[in-house]
Design a protein around this motif. Structure first.
Motif, short mmCIF file in Angstrom:
data_model
loop_
_atom_site.label_atom_id
_atom_site.label_comp_id
_atom_site.label_asym_id
_atom_site.label_seq_id
_atom_site.Cartn_x
_atom_site.Cartn_y
_atom_site.Cartn_z
N MET A 161 -23.22 -16.26 -0.31
CA MET A 161 -24.26 -16.55 -1.29
C MET A 161 -25.67 -16.40 -0.72
N GLY A 162 -25.87 -16.78 0.52
CA GLY A 162 -27.22 -16.79 1.09
C GLY A 162 -27.53 -15.64 2.02
N GLY A 163 -26.52 -14.91 2.45
CA GLY A 163 -26.73 -13.81 3.36
C GLY A 163 -26.61 -14.20 4.81
N LYS A 164 -26.78 -13.21 5.68
CA LYS A 164 -26.52 -13.39 7.11
C LYS A 164 -27.49 -14.37 7.77
N ASN A 165 -28.78 -14.30 7.45
CA ASN A 165 -29.76 -15.17 8.11
C ASN A 165 -29.59 -16.62 7.71
N ALA A 166 -29.42 -16.87 6.42
CA ALA A 166 -29.22 -18.24 5.94
C ALA A 166 -27.93 -18.83 6.52
N ALA A 167 -26.89 -18.02 6.56
CA ALA A 167 -25.60 -18.49 7.06
C ALA A 167 -25.68 -18.85 8.55
N ALA A 206 -21.81 -3.46 -3.07
CA ALA A 206 -21.89 -4.14 -4.36
C ALA A 206 -20.96 -5.35 -4.40
N SER A 207 -21.38 -6.35 -5.15
CA SER A 207 -20.62 -7.60 -5.23
C SER A 207 -19.35 -7.40 -6.07
N ARG A 208 -18.24 -7.25 -5.36
CA ARG A 208 -16.93 -7.16 -5.99
C ARG A 208 -16.04 -8.20 -5.32
N LEU A 209 -15.03 -8.62 -6.03
CA LEU A 209 -14.13 -9.63 -5.49
C LEU A 209 -13.50 -9.16 -4.17
N GLU A 210 -13.12 -7.90 -4.11
CA GLU A 210 -12.48 -7.37 -2.90
C GLU A 210 -13.44 -7.35 -1.72
N SER A 211 -14.68 -6.96 -1.97
CA SER A 211 -15.64 -6.89 -0.87
C SER A 211 -16.01 -8.29 -0.37
N LEU A 212 -16.08 -9.26 -1.29
CA LEU A 212 -16.36 -10.63 -0.85
C LEU A 212 -15.18 -11.22 -0.08
N ILE A 243 -12.84 -19.24 -1.83
CA ILE A 243 -14.27 -18.98 -1.60
C ILE A 243 -14.67 -17.61 -2.10
N ALA A 244 -13.82 -16.62 -1.91
CA ALA A 244 -14.13 -15.28 -2.42
C ALA A 244 -14.25 -15.30 -3.94
N LEU A 245 -13.33 -15.98 -4.61
CA LEU A 245 -13.39 -16.08 -6.06
C LEU A 245 -14.61 -16.88 -6.52
N LEU A 246 -14.85 -18.01 -5.87
CA LEU A 246 -16.01 -18.85 -6.23
C LEU A 246 -17.32 -18.09 -6.03
N SER A 247 -17.47 -17.44 -4.91
CA SER A 247 -18.72 -16.72 -4.65
C SER A 247 -18.88 -15.53 -5.60
N PHE A 248 -17.78 -14.88 -5.97
CA PHE A 248 -17.85 -13.79 -6.94
C PHE A 248 -18.38 -14.30 -8.28
N VAL A 249 -17.83 -15.42 -8.75
CA VAL A 249 -18.28 -16.00 -10.02
C VAL A 249 -19.72 -16.46 -9.92
N LEU A 250 -20.08 -17.15 -8.85
CA LEU A 250 -21.44 -17.65 -8.70
C LEU A 250 -22.45 -16.51 -8.61
N ARG A 251 -22.10 -15.46 -7.92
CA ARG A 251 -23.03 -14.32 -7.82
C ARG A 251 -23.21 -13.64 -9.17
N ARG A 252 -22.19 -13.62 -9.99
CA ARG A 252 -22.33 -13.08 -11.35
C ARG A 252 -23.22 -13.98 -12.18
N LEU A 253 -23.02 -15.28 -12.06
CA LEU A 253 -23.83 -16.23 -12.85
C LEU A 253 -25.29 -16.23 -12.42
N MET A 254 -25.52 -15.97 -11.13
CA MET A 254 -26.89 -15.99 -10.60
C MET A 254 -27.52 -14.60 -10.59
N PHE A 255 -26.84 -13.62 -11.15
CA PHE A 255 -27.33 -12.24 -11.25
C PHE A 255 -27.62 -11.63 -9.89
N TYR A 256 -26.78 -11.86 -8.90
CA TYR A 256 -26.93 -11.28 -7.58
C TYR A 256 -26.43 -9.85 -7.63
#
Length: 192
Positions: free
Chosen positions: A59-65, A118-124, A179-192
């Motif tokens: 969700m936050g990227g490499k630096n935040a993580a 691109a944000s896909r379930l498989e890539s996450l 986590i992959a599923l949760l982050s996929f849904v959250l990124r869709r909801l947050m327009f990432y």
């Protein structure tokens, strides 16, 4: 990602990692398997800590993580009891500390890969798996290194590898899927 947003994600990641250390991960029976006893919860044998590390990467990227995990290690080594078994500089002697140390590069790898395509379930899911395997690689290197320097531990190295890497892996893989599923849904909801 702008720096203020990365700092917010780093803080969220720090809080989630601290909290995740103290909450065991469970799965429940599906709704259609419910019977007169109600839902049954089954322990995965791990906590949500690795999930927090990977979620902030997705969700936050490499630096935040990486920043969140560095802050976590600093807090834990300066006598704040944020690790699962306490804290303090003496924690460096714990066989499990290498896995905590692996949170920094593992979170960075997960965050780097999560925003590479691109944000896909498989890539996450792939980024989470790479982050998890990075944590385990650093943990294993630390186990091997600390096992060979004095004071020599009495537990055989193979038993420690089983305890800290092999036995938790199935539960951690289940957390990675969540986590992959949760982050996929959250990124869709947050327009990432």
């Amino acid at each position: 990602m702008p720096a203020p947003i990365e700092l917010i994600w780093a803080f969220i990641g720090l809080l989630l990692t601290i909290g995740g250390a103290f909450f065991p991960a469970f799965v429940t029976t599906p709704i259609w398997f419910g019977d007169e006893r109600g839902f049954q919860a089954y322990s995965l044998g791990v906590n949500y800590q690795i999930g927090a590390v990977l979620l902030v990467g997705c969700m936050g990227g490499k630096n935040a993580a990486a920043l969140s995990q560095i802050a976590y290690l600093v807090l834990g080594l300066t006598l704040w009891p944020v690790f699962a078994q306490g804290g303090g500089i003496g924690y460096l002697r714990e066989p499990s500390f290498g896995y905590l140390l692996g949170f920094v590069p593992g979170a960075w790898v997960c965050g780097w890969l999560a925003f590479k395509v691109a944000s896909r379930l498989e890539s996450l899911a792939f980024s989470c798996l790479c982050g998890l395997f990075t944590v385990h690689a650093i943990g294993l290197i630390y186990l091997i290194f600390t096992h060979s320097i004095p004071p020599i531990r009495t537990t055989p190295l193979f038993d420690e590898i089983l305890k800290y890497s092999v036995y938790p892996m199935p539960g951690q893989l289940a957390v990675v899927c969540a986590i992959a599923l949760l982050s996929f849904v959250l990124r869709r909801l947050m327009f990432y």
